[in-house]
Scaffold this motif. Structure first.
Motif, PDB file in Angstrom:
ATOM      1  N   VAL A  29      41.018  82.304  70.177  1.00 16.61           N
ATOM      2  CA  VAL A  29      42.131  81.497  70.658  1.00 16.61           C
ATOM      3  C   VAL A  29      41.792  80.984  72.051  1.00 16.61           C
ATOM      4  CG1 VAL A  29      43.867  82.734  69.315  1.00 16.61           C
ATOM      5  CG2 VAL A  29      43.324  83.508  71.623  1.00 16.61           C
ATOM      6  N   SER A  30      42.469  79.915  72.452  1.00 18.29           N
ATOM      7  CA  SER A  30      42.295  79.363  73.788  1.00 18.29           C
ATOM      8  C   SER A  30      43.635  78.823  74.254  1.00 18.29           C
ATOM      9  CB  SER A  30      41.234  78.260  73.798  1.00 18.29           C
ATOM     10  OG  SER A  30      41.616  77.199  72.931  1.00 18.29           O
ATOM     11  N   GLY A  31      43.739  78.583  75.557  1.00 22.49           N
ATOM     12  CA  GLY A  31      44.991  78.078  76.103  1.00 22.49           C
ATOM     13  C   GLY A  31      44.960  78.066  77.608  1.00 22.49           C
ATOM     14  N   GLN A  32      46.109  78.308  78.209  1.00 23.73           N
ATOM     15  CA  GLN A  32      46.236  78.268  79.649  1.00 23.73           C
ATOM     16  C   GLN A  32      47.292  79.284  80.086  1.00 23.73           C
ATOM     17  OE1 GLN A  32      46.768  75.260  77.721  1.00 23.73           O
ATOM     18  NE2 GLN A  32      48.679  76.328  77.231  1.00 23.73           N
ATOM     19  N   ALA A  33      47.246  79.622  81.376  1.00 22.49           N
ATOM     20  CA  ALA A  33      48.205  80.583  81.908  1.00 22.49           C
ATOM     21  C   ALA A  33      48.351  80.350  83.402  1.00 22.49           C
ATOM     22  CB  ALA A  33      47.748  82.020  81.635  1.00 22.49           C
ATOM     23  N   GLN A  34      49.444  80.850  83.944  1.00 17.12           N
ATOM     24  CA  GLN A  34      49.614  80.810  85.392  1.00 17.12           C
ATOM     25  C   GLN A  34      50.448  81.997  85.847  1.00 17.12           C
ATOM     26  OE1 GLN A  34      51.596  77.114  86.517  1.00 17.12           O
ATOM     27  NE2 GLN A  34      53.600  78.087  86.441  1.00 17.12           N
ATOM     28  N   VAL A  35      50.191  82.418  87.078  1.00 16.39           N
ATOM     29  CA  VAL A  35      50.974  83.459  87.734  1.00 16.39           C
ATOM     30  C   VAL A  35      51.615  82.837  88.958  1.00 16.39           C
ATOM     31  CG1 VAL A  35      50.916  85.631  89.016  1.00 16.39           C
ATOM     32  CG2 VAL A  35      49.579  85.393  86.917  1.00 16.39           C
ATOM     33  N   GLU A  36      52.917  83.012  89.099  1.00 16.51           N
ATOM     34  CA  GLU A  36      53.607  82.579  90.312  1.00 16.51           C
ATOM     35  C   GLU A  36      54.198  83.793  91.007  1.00 16.51           C
ATOM     36  OE1 GLU A  36      54.965  77.946  89.851  1.00 16.51           O
ATOM     37  OE2 GLU A  36      56.477  79.519  89.564  1.00 16.51           O
ATOM     38  N   TRP A  37      53.850  83.916  92.283  1.00 17.79           N
ATOM     39  CA  TRP A  37      54.413  84.942  93.161  1.00 17.79           C
ATOM     40  C   TRP A  37      55.308  84.198  94.144  1.00 17.79           C
ATOM     41  CZ3 TRP A  37      55.887  89.391  95.030  1.00 17.79           C
ATOM     42  CH2 TRP A  37      55.935  89.618  96.410  1.00 17.79           C
ATOM     43  N   ASP A  67      53.123  83.252  82.946  1.00 22.20           N
ATOM     44  CA  ASP A  67      53.351  82.372  81.800  1.00 22.20           C
ATOM     45  C   ASP A  67      52.039  82.168  81.060  1.00 22.20           C
ATOM     46  OD1 ASP A  67      56.249  81.196  82.015  1.00 22.20           O
ATOM     47  OD2 ASP A  67      55.465  81.165  84.059  1.00 22.20           O
ATOM     48  N   VAL A  68      52.054  82.443  79.756  1.00 14.25           N
ATOM     49  CA  VAL A  68      50.859  82.360  78.922  1.00 14.25           C
ATOM     50  C   VAL A  68      51.153  81.436  77.744  1.00 14.25           C
ATOM     51  CG1 VAL A  68      49.281  83.646  77.439  1.00 14.25           C
ATOM     52  CG2 VAL A  68      50.088  84.668  79.572  1.00 14.25           C
ATOM     53  N   GLY A  69      50.239  80.505  77.475  1.00 14.10           N
ATOM     54  CA  GLY A  69      50.380  79.616  76.326  1.00 14.10           C
ATOM     55  C   GLY A  69      49.103  79.577  75.521  1.00 14.10           C
ATOM     56  N   VAL A  70      49.188  79.865  74.224  1.00 10.53           N
ATOM     57  CA  VAL A  70      48.040  79.808  73.315  1.00 10.53           C
ATOM     58  C   VAL A  70      48.134  78.517  72.523  1.00 10.53           C
ATOM     59  CG1 VAL A  70      46.886  80.895  71.354  1.00 10.53           C
ATOM     60  CG2 VAL A  70      47.874  82.312  73.165  1.00 10.53           C
ATOM     61  N   VAL A 129      42.317  79.679  82.973  1.00  5.82           N
ATOM     62  CA  VAL A 129      41.865  79.296  81.639  1.00  5.82           C
ATOM     63  C   VAL A 129      41.989  80.524  80.746  1.00  5.82           C
ATOM     64  CG1 VAL A 129      39.909  78.524  80.262  1.00  5.82           C
ATOM     65  CG2 VAL A 129      40.303  77.536  82.526  1.00  5.82           C
ATOM     66  N   LEU A 130      42.541  80.333  79.555  1.00  4.46           N
ATOM     67  CA  LEU A 130      42.768  81.448  78.634  1.00  4.46           C
ATOM     68  C   LEU A 130      41.801  81.367  77.459  1.00  4.46           C
ATOM     69  CD1 LEU A 130      46.173  82.732  77.300  1.00  4.46           C
ATOM     70  CD2 LEU A 130      44.367  82.157  75.686  1.00  4.46           C
ATOM     71  N   THR A 131      41.123  82.465  77.195  1.00  5.60           N
ATOM     72  CA  THR A 131      40.363  82.660  75.968  1.00  5.60           C
ATOM     73  C   THR A 131      40.750  84.023  75.409  1.00  5.60           C
ATOM     74  OG1 THR A 131      38.495  83.594  77.209  1.00  5.60           O
ATOM     75  CG2 THR A 131      38.413  81.230  76.712  1.00  5.60           C
ATOM     76  N   ASP A 165      41.958  86.768  77.751  1.00  2.00           N
ATOM     77  CA  ASP A 165      41.154  86.865  78.966  1.00  2.00           C
ATOM     78  C   ASP A 165      41.495  85.662  79.844  1.00  2.00           C
ATOM     79  OD1 ASP A 165      39.253  87.280  80.915  1.00  2.00           O
ATOM     80  OD2 ASP A 165      37.622  87.696  79.504  1.00  2.00           O
ATOM     81  N   LEU A 166      42.061  85.906  81.020  1.00  2.00           N
ATOM     82  CA  LEU A 166      42.478  84.848  81.933  1.00  2.00           C
ATOM     83  C   LEU A 166      41.508  84.786  83.105  1.00  2.00           C
ATOM     84  CD1 LEU A 166      46.317  85.636  82.112  1.00  2.00           C
ATOM     85  CD2 LEU A 166      45.057  84.410  80.336  1.00  2.00           C
ATOM     86  N   MET A 167      40.895  83.609  83.323  1.00  2.00           N
ATOM     87  CA  MET A 167      39.953  83.405  84.420  1.00  2.00           C
ATOM     88  C   MET A 167      40.471  82.279  85.311  1.00  2.00           C
ATOM     89  SD  MET A 167      37.154  84.230  85.990  1.00  2.00           S
ATOM     90  CE  MET A 167      36.075  85.121  84.854  1.00  2.00           C
ATOM     91  N   LEU A 168      40.405  82.490  86.620  1.00  2.00           N
ATOM     92  CA  LEU A 168      40.906  81.507  87.580  1.00  2.00           C
ATOM     93  C   LEU A 168      40.333  80.124  87.284  1.00  2.00           C
ATOM     94  CD1 LEU A 168      42.670  81.353  90.181  1.00  2.00           C
ATOM     95  CD2 LEU A 168      40.520  81.514  91.472  1.00  2.00           C
ATOM     96  N   ARG A 169      41.217  79.123  87.219  1.00  2.00           N
ATOM     97  CA  ARG A 169      40.817  77.761  86.875  1.00  2.00           C
ATOM     98  C   ARG A 169      40.519  76.916  88.114  1.00  2.00           C
ATOM     99  NH1 ARG A 169      43.181  74.053  82.762  1.00  2.00           N
ATOM    100  NH2 ARG A 169      44.629  75.729  82.314  1.00  2.00           N
ATOM    101  N   SER A 170      41.291  77.129  89.202  1.00  2.00           N
ATOM    102  CA  SER A 170      41.167  76.294  90.390  1.00  2.00           C
ATOM    103  C   SER A 170      41.683  77.072  91.595  1.00  2.00           C
ATOM    104  CB  SER A 170      41.960  74.991  90.217  1.00  2.00           C
ATOM    105  OG  SER A 170      43.321  75.279  89.926  1.00  2.00           O
TER     106      SER A 170
END
Length: 363
Positions: free
Chosen positions: A150-158, A170-173, A141-143, A339-344
Motif C-alpha cells: 500500500v502507499s499514501g500520505q500522512a501528516q502529524v500536527e503538533w 492523519d493517515v491516508g492509504v 510519505v506512506l508505504t 511506514d511513514l518517512m519525512l517528505r519535506s
C-alpha cells in the motif's frame, strides 16, 4: 389472491437482519460509534508560516531540582490487569502473567491523586515554557503492507495555544484526493511541569463506501475511561497513542531522559482497548535518507508487542529537528504495517510573542 412469498427470501432477510444487528452490537462493545456522541473536538487554528531549518542539537539546559517526594516505582511488565470494578478496591501484589497481557495499577497514594488534580486544573492562559516546540506540521510519505503493498500520505500536527495542546496524526492509504482508508488519531490536553497530560483521545477510521467509526478515551484524574466505556484506575504520567511521540520529544529535548543505546524509556500507555506499562528501547543512532538530506536520528522501538490487535510504533527522532519524529513504523502484526518517512521540511508557527513583541528563538 396474493402469491405467497418464497420462504427462502424471508429466511434470508432474517439472517441479514441478525448479521447487521450483531455487527452493530460488536462495534458498540468495542467502543466504535458511527454517528453518535461525543463529537471530536475542533482543530486548533494555528498559522504555520515558516520552514524549519536544520540546526545543531540544543545544549541540554540544567533542570530545576526535582521535588523532594520519591519517584513513583515503575509498574512491572508482568503485573496483572485490574477489572473496571476494582477501581476502589485494594491493589494486590503483582504476580506473573503470560506475555502480552495488559497491566493496570491504581495511584499509589493520595498525594499522587492530588498532584494529578493540580495538573489538570492548571490555568489555560499561562505559558508552559520555552522547552516545548512551536506548533509544527510534519508531512510523510506512506508505504506499507495490508493484504499487499500500500502507499499514501500522512501528516502529524503538533498545535499549541498557551497550556493547551493538540496532536493530530492523519493517515491516508490510496490517492490523496480520495483515500481508500483514512484514520485520524487525535490527542488534546494540557502541558504541565511533568510533561503532557492528555484529557481525551479520539481515533476515527473511514473506509471507502462505509461509515466512519470512532473510539474515544477520556482521562479523568485518577481514572481513565476506555473506548468500551469501562473505567479503570489510571497511572500518573499516562500517555495515549498520539501524545506519546511528543512526550518522547520533550523528554529528550530537555535532557530529562538521556539518549544512550541500550537504555529504556517507560511510561503508562493508554490504548483504546486497554492500558500498558510501556517501554521503549533506545536502539541507537541511524542515518536516514530524507528530502532534507541525510539526517542523524535516534531509533526507539517497543520492548514488547501489544495484545489483541493494538498497534505498536517504532520511532526515529532527529536531534537537528528538535527531536521530532522523522520516521514512524506502525505495526499491527508482522504482515500489516505502515511506514511513514519525512517528505519535506517541517512547517512551524512564527516565534511566539508577548505583547506583540516576537520572542527570539533559542539557538
Amino acid at each position: 389472491m396474493r402469491t405467497p412469498r418464497p420462504p427462502g427470501l424471508l429466511v434470508l432477510a432474517v439472517l441479514m437482519l441478525h448479521l447487521l444487528l450483531g455487527r452493530e452490537v460488536q462495534r458498540i462493545q468495542e467502543g466504535w460509534v458511527s454517528d453518535g456522541p461525543p463529537p471530536m473536538p475542533p482543530r486548533m487554528q494555528v498559522a504555520l508560516v515558516r520552514e524549519m531549518q536544520l540546526q545543531e542539537p540544543p545544549a541540554m539546559r540544567a533542570q530545576p531540582p526535582r521535588r523532594s517526594k520519591p519517584r513513583q516505582t515503575p509498574v512491572p511488565l508482568a503485573a496483572p490487569a485490574l477489572p473496571a470494578s476494582a477501581a476502589s478496591a485494594h491493589v494486590p501484589e503483582a504476580t506473573p502473567v503470560p506475555p502480552g497481557e495488559p497491566v493496570v495499577q491504581a495511584a499509589s497514594a493520595p498525594a499522587e491523586a492530588a498532584s494529578v488534580a493540580m495538573a489538570a486544573s492548571a490555568p489555560a492562559d499561562g505559558e508552559p515554557g520555552p522547552e516545548w516546540p512551536l506548533s509544527t506540521r510534519l508531512s510523510y510519505v506512506l508505504t506499507g503492507n495490508y493484504r499487499g503493498p500500500v502507499s499514501g500520505q500522512a501528516q502529524v500536527e503538533w498545535l499549541r495555544q498557551g497550556r493547551d495542546y493538540q496532536v493530530h496524526l492523519d493517515v491516508g492509504v490510496g490517492p490523496g484526493f480520495a483515500p481508500l482508508i483514512s484514520r485520524r488519531m487525535s490527542s488534546q490536553g494540557l502541558l504541565t511541569p511533568e510533561g503532557i497530560a492528555p484529557q481525551r483521545y479520539d481515533e476515527e477510521t473511514k473506509v471507502v463506501l462505509s461509515d466512519a467509526r470512532r473510539a474515544s478515551v477520556f482521562f479523568l484524574g485518577t481514572q481513565v475511561q476506555l473506548a468500551s466505556g469501562a473505567r479503570e484506575p489510571s497511572q500518573r504520567g499516562a500517555q495515549d497513542s498520539a501524545s506519546q511521540f511528543v512526550q518522547l520529544t520533550w523528554l529528550f529535548l530537555t535532557g530529562r531522559e538521556p539518549l544512550q543505546a541500550g537504555r529504556t524509556v517507560q511510561f503508562p500507555l493508554v490504548l483504546p482497548r486497554r492500558q500498558y506499562a510501556w517501554q521503549y528501547e533506545v536502539v541507537g543512532e541511524e542515518m536516514l535518507d530524507t528530502p532534507m538530506g541525510p539526517l542523524a536520528s535516534w531509533h526507539l522501538r517497543p520492548t514488547r508487542a501489544p495484545a489483541g490487535g493494538d498497534l505498536a510504533a517504532e520511532v526515529w527522532l532527529a536531534p537537528s529537528l528538535q527531536f521530532l519524529p522523522v520516521r514512524l513504523l506502525i505495526r499491527q502484526d508482522a504482515d500489516t504495517y505502515i511506514d511513514l518517512m519525512l517528505r519535506s521540511a517541517p512547517l512551524q508557527a512564527a516565534p511566539e510573542s508577548t505583547n506583540g513583541i516576537p520572542r527570539r528563538l533559542s539557538q
